[in-house]
Enzyme design. Structure first.
Site, PDB file in Angstrom:
ATOM      1  N   SER A   1     -10.912  12.706  -3.400  1.00 13.49           N
ATOM      2  CA  SER A   1     -12.183  12.638  -4.127  1.00 13.49           C
ATOM      3  C   SER A   1     -12.711  11.206  -4.049  1.00 13.49           C
ATOM      4  O   SER A   1     -11.959  10.278  -3.713  1.00 13.49           O
ATOM      5  CB  SER A   1     -11.921  13.015  -5.590  1.00 13.49           C
ATOM      6  OG  SER A   1     -12.988  12.646  -6.425  1.00 13.49           O
TER       7      SER A   1
ATOM      8  N   TYR B   1      -8.657  13.932 -14.222  1.00 14.51           N
ATOM      9  CA  TYR B   1      -9.089  14.181 -12.839  1.00 14.51           C
ATOM     10  C   TYR B   1      -8.921  12.920 -11.996  1.00 14.51           C
ATOM     11  O   TYR B   1      -8.368  12.950 -10.898  1.00 14.51           O
ATOM     12  CB  TYR B   1     -10.552  14.638 -12.850  1.00 14.51           C
ATOM     13  CG  TYR B   1     -11.086  15.032 -11.494  1.00 14.51           C
ATOM     14  CD1 TYR B   1     -10.874  16.312 -10.993  1.00 14.51           C
ATOM     15  CD2 TYR B   1     -11.810  14.131 -10.719  1.00 14.51           C
ATOM     16  CE1 TYR B   1     -11.366  16.675  -9.747  1.00 14.51           C
ATOM     17  CE2 TYR B   1     -12.303  14.490  -9.472  1.00 14.51           C
ATOM     18  CZ  TYR B   1     -12.083  15.762  -8.994  1.00 14.51           C
ATOM     19  OH  TYR B   1     -12.564  16.119  -7.755  1.00 14.51           O
TER      20      TYR B   1
HETATM   21  P1  NAP Z   1     -14.705  25.058  -7.384  1.00 13.61           P
HETATM   22  O1  NAP Z   1     -16.021  25.455  -6.826  1.00 13.61           O
HETATM   23  O2  NAP Z   1     -14.537  24.997  -8.871  1.00 13.61           O
HETATM   24  O3  NAP Z   1     -13.589  26.021  -6.744  1.00 13.61           O
HETATM   25  C1  NAP Z   1     -12.263  25.816  -7.097  1.00 13.61           C
HETATM   26  C2  NAP Z   1     -11.359  26.738  -6.310  1.00 13.61           C
HETATM   27  O4  NAP Z   1     -10.018  26.417  -6.696  1.00 13.61           O
HETATM   28  C3  NAP Z   1     -11.584  28.205  -6.634  1.00 13.61           C
HETATM   29  O5  NAP Z   1     -11.411  29.006  -5.498  1.00 13.61           O
HETATM   30  C4  NAP Z   1     -10.489  28.511  -7.668  1.00 13.61           C
HETATM   31  O6  NAP Z   1      -9.972  29.829  -7.628  1.00 13.61           O
HETATM   32  C5  NAP Z   1      -9.387  27.569  -7.205  1.00 13.61           C
HETATM   33  N1  NAP Z   1      -8.534  27.244  -8.348  1.00 13.61           N
HETATM   34  C6  NAP Z   1      -8.864  26.545  -9.463  1.00 13.61           C
HETATM   35  N2  NAP Z   1      -7.821  26.528 -10.311  1.00 13.61           N
HETATM   36  C7  NAP Z   1      -6.837  27.237  -9.709  1.00 13.61           C
HETATM   37  C8  NAP Z   1      -5.546  27.603 -10.090  1.00 13.61           C
HETATM   38  N3  NAP Z   1      -5.034  27.254 -11.288  1.00 13.61           N
HETATM   39  N4  NAP Z   1      -4.811  28.349  -9.246  1.00 13.61           N
HETATM   40  C9  NAP Z   1      -5.317  28.733  -8.056  1.00 13.61           C
HETATM   41  N5  NAP Z   1      -6.534  28.423  -7.632  1.00 13.61           N
HETATM   42  C10 NAP Z   1      -7.297  27.691  -8.463  1.00 13.61           C
HETATM   43  O7  NAP Z   1     -14.279  23.595  -6.870  1.00 13.61           O
HETATM   44  P2  NAP Z   1     -14.782  22.766  -5.610  1.00 13.61           P
HETATM   45  O8  NAP Z   1     -15.910  21.912  -6.038  1.00 13.61           O
HETATM   46  O9  NAP Z   1     -14.915  23.640  -4.425  1.00 13.61           O
HETATM   47  O10 NAP Z   1     -13.548  21.764  -5.417  1.00 13.61           O
HETATM   48  C11 NAP Z   1     -12.521  22.011  -4.494  1.00 13.61           C
HETATM   49  C12 NAP Z   1     -11.698  20.741  -4.364  1.00 13.61           C
HETATM   50  O11 NAP Z   1     -12.522  19.672  -3.928  1.00 13.61           O
HETATM   51  C13 NAP Z   1     -11.059  20.274  -5.667  1.00 13.61           C
HETATM   52  O12 NAP Z   1      -9.791  19.721  -5.414  1.00 13.61           O
HETATM   53  C14 NAP Z   1     -12.003  19.200  -6.142  1.00 13.61           C
HETATM   54  O13 NAP Z   1     -11.372  18.265  -6.959  1.00 13.61           O
HETATM   55  C15 NAP Z   1     -12.386  18.585  -4.808  1.00 13.61           C
HETATM   56  N6  NAP Z   1     -13.634  17.837  -4.851  1.00 13.61           N
HETATM   57  C16 NAP Z   1     -14.807  18.437  -5.124  1.00 13.61           C
HETATM   58  C17 NAP Z   1     -15.974  17.691  -5.113  1.00 13.61           C
HETATM   59  C18 NAP Z   1     -17.320  18.293  -5.372  1.00 13.61           C
HETATM   60  O14 NAP Z   1     -18.297  17.536  -5.403  1.00 13.61           O
HETATM   61  N7  NAP Z   1     -17.439  19.592  -5.539  1.00 13.61           N
HETATM   62  C19 NAP Z   1     -15.929  16.312  -4.850  1.00 13.61           C
HETATM   63  C20 NAP Z   1     -14.690  15.730  -4.589  1.00 13.61           C
HETATM   64  C21 NAP Z   1     -13.555  16.500  -4.587  1.00 13.61           C
HETATM   65  P3  NAP Z   1     -10.820  31.066  -8.298  1.00 13.61           P
HETATM   66  O15 NAP Z   1     -12.028  31.183  -7.427  1.00 13.61           O
HETATM   67  O16 NAP Z   1      -9.902  32.242  -8.181  1.00 13.61           O
HETATM   68  O17 NAP Z   1     -11.129  30.643  -9.689  1.00 13.61           O
END
Ligand code: NAP
Length: 253
Positions: A145, A158
């Site tokens: 991140s 986080y």
């Molecule tokens: P998101 O849209 O909230 O999606 C999260 C995914 O992770 C979903 O498929 C969810 O499963 C799964 N998940 C969450 N908790 C879980 C658990 N306890 N067990 C199994 N699966 C779980 O998040 P995102 O924005 O795509 O983020 C994905 C990654 O990128 C994360 O590590 C986040 O920290 C990182 N990131 C994101 C951003 C951003 O701007 N979005 C920036 C930097 C880093 P379900 O669908 O079944 O709930």
């Protein structure tokens, strides 16, 4: 080898966590488009994404596992191997956060974020590496991140977890690089997903964020697929312990 062969993942088996939506869905589809078969890990089974990947002609298995539960984490790699034969690529993408002042973070929230974002990541790295090391080949990609570099605000657990993910990536690269396994990370910038919806909908934070991004827009999950294919493919065989920012230039400001 031609340039397109460098990025060809035909016959490779990838495990992607958090693959039902958001960034993980984009990464899983990107790896499948490059030729990989994919095990899709999420809390609820990623049936829709599985359908999209099957339509691309790749093998695919959805695995429902709650990574907040250590016993369920331990099921993931064995289930992927049972369904798809082995694991060549692991993408540790699933991640959660909570938002609020550091003084108000409860022990429950702190431990849950650290469990999903760090402890599960380490356990899956260990289990995947045990699967990969006998073949002296494998690719592990952890999703870091901007908070692996910067402190942020109102997201103490986080930030702690993502700082640790970047450092863990480097340590594992040092240990497993000599044994043929590449461990790297991708640090996404601000990407439009469910996780960032509160920021995107915040009338003060959203314009401030966009104004600071040299690319002039939020990222989309598809924007990360090329970096994932690179780090999963033989094009990156000499890349170890790198945290690759895909951030529209955010860190350059
Ligand atoms: P998101 O849209 O909230 O999606 C999260 C995914 O992770 C979903 O498929 C969810 O499963 C799964 N998940 C969450 N908790 C879980 C658990 N306890 N067990 C199994 N699966 C779980 O998040 P995102 O924005 O795509 O983020 C994905 C990654 O990128 C994360 O590590 C986040 O920290 C990182 N990131 C994101 C951003 C951003 O701007 N979005 C920036 C930097 C880093 P379900 O669908 O079944 O709930």
């Amino acid at each position: 080898m031609s340039a397109s062969d460098w990025f060809d993942l035909t016959g490779q088996v990838a495990v992607v966590t958090g693959a039902r939506r958001g960034i993980g869905r984009g990464l899983a589809l990107g790896l499948a488009r490059a030729g990989a078969d994919v095990a899709l890990v999420s809390r609820t089974a990623a049936e829709e994404v599985a359908g999209e990947i099957a339509r691309l002609g790749r093998r695919c298995v959805p695995i429902a596992a709650d990574l907040a539960e250590p016993a369920q984490v331990d099921r993931v790699i064995p289930e992927a191997v049972r369904a798809l034969g082995r694991v060549d690529i692991l993408v540790n993408n699933a991640g959660i956060g909570t938002r609020g002042p550091a003084l108000e973070v409860t022990p429950y929230d702190w431990h849950r974020v650290l469990q999903v974002n760090l402890h599960a990541v380490f356990a899956l790295c260990q289990q995947a590496a045990r699967e990969m090391l006998p073949r002296r080949r494998g690719k592990i990609i952890n999703i870091a991140s901007m908070m692996s570099f910067q402190g942020g605000i109102l997201i103490a657990a986080y930030t702690a977890s993502k700082g640790a993910v970047a450092q863990l990536t480097k340590l594992l690269a040092n240990e497993w690089g000599p044994l043929g396994v590449n461990v790297n990370a991708i640090a996404p910038g601000y990407i439009e997903t469910d996780l960032t919806r509160p920021l995107k909908e915040d009338p003060t934070r959203n314009p401030a964020i966009v104004a600071r991004i040299p690319a002039g827009r939020w990222g989309r999950p598809d924007d990360l697929a090329g970096a994932a294919v690179f780090l999963a493919s033989s094009a990156s065989d000499y890349v170890h312990g790198h945290v690759l920012a895909v951030d529209g230039g955010w860190l350059a400001r």
